[in-house]
Design an enzyme around this catalytic site. Sequence first.
Site, mmCIF file in Angstrom:
data_model
loop_
_atom_site.group_PDB
_atom_site.id
_atom_site.type_symbol
_atom_site.label_atom_id
_atom_site.label_comp_id
_atom_site.label_asym_id
_atom_site.label_seq_id
_atom_site.Cartn_x
_atom_site.Cartn_y
_atom_site.Cartn_z
ATOM 1 N N LYS A 53 30.768 57.262 -64.050
ATOM 2 C CA LYS A 53 30.057 58.524 -64.287
ATOM 3 C C LYS A 53 29.799 59.246 -62.964
ATOM 4 O O LYS A 53 30.003 60.456 -62.853
ATOM 5 C CB LYS A 53 28.738 58.256 -65.038
ATOM 6 C CG LYS A 53 28.971 57.880 -66.494
ATOM 7 C CD LYS A 53 27.742 57.291 -67.178
ATOM 8 C CE LYS A 53 28.112 56.799 -68.580
ATOM 9 N NZ LYS A 53 27.057 56.089 -69.274
ATOM 10 N N GLN A 97 20.997 54.294 -68.246
ATOM 11 C CA GLN A 97 22.079 53.454 -68.766
ATOM 12 C C GLN A 97 21.498 52.341 -69.633
ATOM 13 O O GLN A 97 20.617 51.598 -69.203
ATOM 14 C CB GLN A 97 22.878 52.860 -67.580
ATOM 15 C CG GLN A 97 24.105 52.079 -68.001
ATOM 16 C CD GLN A 97 25.180 52.951 -68.666
ATOM 17 O OE1 GLN A 97 25.474 54.050 -68.214
ATOM 18 N NE2 GLN A 97 25.752 52.455 -69.750
ATOM 19 N N ASP A 120 22.304 62.820 -72.831
ATOM 20 C CA ASP A 120 22.906 61.862 -73.766
ATOM 21 C C ASP A 120 22.604 62.228 -75.219
ATOM 22 O O ASP A 120 23.198 61.670 -76.137
ATOM 23 C CB ASP A 120 22.328 60.456 -73.508
ATOM 24 C CG ASP A 120 23.255 59.591 -72.675
ATOM 25 O OD1 ASP A 120 24.465 59.868 -72.667
ATOM 26 O OD2 ASP A 120 22.758 58.634 -72.054
#
Length: 288
Positions: A53, A97, A120
């Site tokens: 990422k 994460q 997200d």
Amino acid sequence: MSGQTINGKEIVATIRAEIKKEVDGLIAQDLRPGLAVILVGDDPASAVYVRNKAKACEDAGIYSEVHRLPDSTSEAEVLQLLDKLNRDERIHGILVQLPLPKHINEVSVIDAISVDKDVDCFHPVNVGNLMIGKGDVLPCTPAGIIEVLKRIGAQIAGKHAVVIGRSNIVGKPLALLLLRENATVTVCHSKTPNIKEIARQADILAVAIGRGRMVNRDYVKPGAIVIDVGMNRMEDGKLAGDVDFDDVLQVAGQVTPVPGCVGPMTITMLLRNTVNSAKKAWRIPVGS
Ligand code: NAP
């Protein structure tokens, strides 16, 4: 009959070039989108995802910072960092994460991410907006799948889409996005009897179950489009999807490869969400 492998790499490269061009245009106006990633603990797979990422941000010209915290980090410390990042004007997207170490409550952490920086689309407000079709931030993996379908010119409206898997991050939101595109959607899960029969009715079959190569040609209608979300480390150390690719390719019309399609598309949608979130913060219309 033998199907085609969907060229995920080409689709990803095309969209990332579009995003880079957009970011270059913003940087020329002294505006730089920024993403903060929080990684707690030393899960090796998570470390790879976070590295990928950060690298994708760098390639696109997006500012990124990775906060690597030890496994012993307390929930309060994570919440404190989130509070700081929520107020940081350089940061437009925040990603924690998952999974988090067991002593940290995932729900509390996700709740603490600013709704405007939740790239997200895990925050309950954004999930609710998605449900009522109002949201303009879309969850990365499902949004990436819709984008792949559009880029290959697949018709979604009026088609029967079967999603196997009902997780909060893939199966359920993917079903919602397919509905939004006017597909007729069936969702299957571990308690669904006759999955093969249901799957064989699908024009579009999306599989997100975390079971290496479980879905073979018996699940696939001739000519169907098969989207493989799975990422499984097999006993021989190789990465495999949830779909038995070689077998399914004998029957399907088109199949996504693993690796090389849904994974990098997910990161691509993260970049897009970060740029859109930055534009909203600067009051620049999204899509311009
Ligand atoms: P998850 O949270 O473990 O959910 C798995 C889902 O599959 C559950 O709904 C489960 O049903 C269902 N399931 C499990 N075994 C099944 C079976 N034998 N038959 C039918 N349904 C079954 O997994 P996830 O987070 O959605 O991830 C799924 C896979 O996608 C994993 O391999 C993961 O690594 C991968 N993934 C990839 C990306 C990417 O960017 N490429 C992103 C996210 C996930 P129940 O609800 O009944 O338990």
